[in-house]
Design an enzyme around this catalytic site. Structure first.
Site, PDB file in Angstrom:
ATOM      1  CE  LYS A   1      -1.891   1.679   3.742  1.00  0.00           C
ATOM      2  NZ  LYS A   1      -1.494   3.109   3.753  1.00  0.00           N
TER       3      LYS A   1
ATOM      4  CG  ASP B   1      -6.946   3.624   2.425  1.00  0.00           C
ATOM      5  OD1 ASP B   1      -7.921   3.362   1.675  1.00  0.00           O
ATOM      6  OD2 ASP B   1      -6.728   4.765   2.857  1.00  0.00           O
TER       7      ASP B   1
END
Length: 225
Positions: free
Chosen positions: A121, A139
């Site tokens: 991420k 996320d």
């Protein structure tokens, strides 16, 4: 509504109403953004922005951060979630930046993920925000909102959601679509009580269709609004 139509409606709306969406983390260069994104894991951008001014003043570059210790860094980030681990990660990241990348933040997701504290991420955020690469950082906001709207289907993991999103979003829109989804999740499509009553996406939102259009007993006074 077909998935391709949901994607088109999503992209058309935000392209018109939020064409310049960007991260809410404060930074002035790639190194600062990398530090901020590492700190933002399971922590709010607001809290990170409260901490980073003093942190960047003390450690304005990888050299100064690498020369420090995790104990010293901890004192600057103690109000951030998981400060012990993140302090160690920041020092390790700075050392690798110098030793492996000549002090320059790398542009590829694979190289970014070599550094301590940088998962997929975080790597996708840096590649997208700094280098405008067609990467989608998933996320909790992106994962939730994309599923609710109907952009993803039965995606059980962030990686599965990422693969679906980059398959259907035009490459030149992927880097900004990441911000559209995050900001919408942060301010409108909240986890516990989505603000459907003020949401501009209800005309093509799968969640709204299933929970309100198909259930006339729920109206604008519902707690879900």
């Amino acid at each position: 509504m077909l998935k391709k139509d949901r994607y088109k409606a999503f992209i058309d709306y935000f392209s018109e109403h939020q064409p310049n969406a960007e991260t809410e983390l404060h930074y002035t260069n790639p190194y600062e953004l990398l530090v901020a994104v590492i700190l933002s894991a399971q922590c709010t951008d607001k809290r990170v922005n409260m901490v980073t001014p003093a942190l960047f003043q003390r450690f304005p570059d990888p050299e100064s951060l690498a020369a420090s210790t995790s104990d010293e860094v901890f004192e600057y980030i103690r109000s951030i979630s998981y400060p012990n681990n993140k302090a160690k990660h920041l020092v390790g990241m700075a050392k690798m930046l110098l030793e492996k990348f000549q002090g320059e933040v790398p542009s590829t997701v694979d190289n970014l993920q070599l550094m301590p504290g940088v998962g997929r991420k975080t790597a996708n955020v840096i590649a997208s925000v700094i280098f405008n690469m067609p990467t989608m950082a998933v996320d909790t906001h992106v994962f939730r909102v994309s599923a609710r709207i109907g952009l993803t289907s039965n995606a059980k993991t962030p990686l599965a959601a990422e693969k679906q999103l980059i398959k259907f979003i035009p490459q030149d829109k992927i880097h900004i679509a990441h911000h559209w989804l995050i900001l919408h999740g942060r301010y409108i499509c909240l986890a516990r009580s989505p603000k459907c009553g003020v949401c501009p996406l209800t005309s093509f939102c799968k969640y709204f269709e299933q929970n309100f259009i198909k259930n006339p007993k729920l109206d604008s006074k519902s707690k879900a609004f």
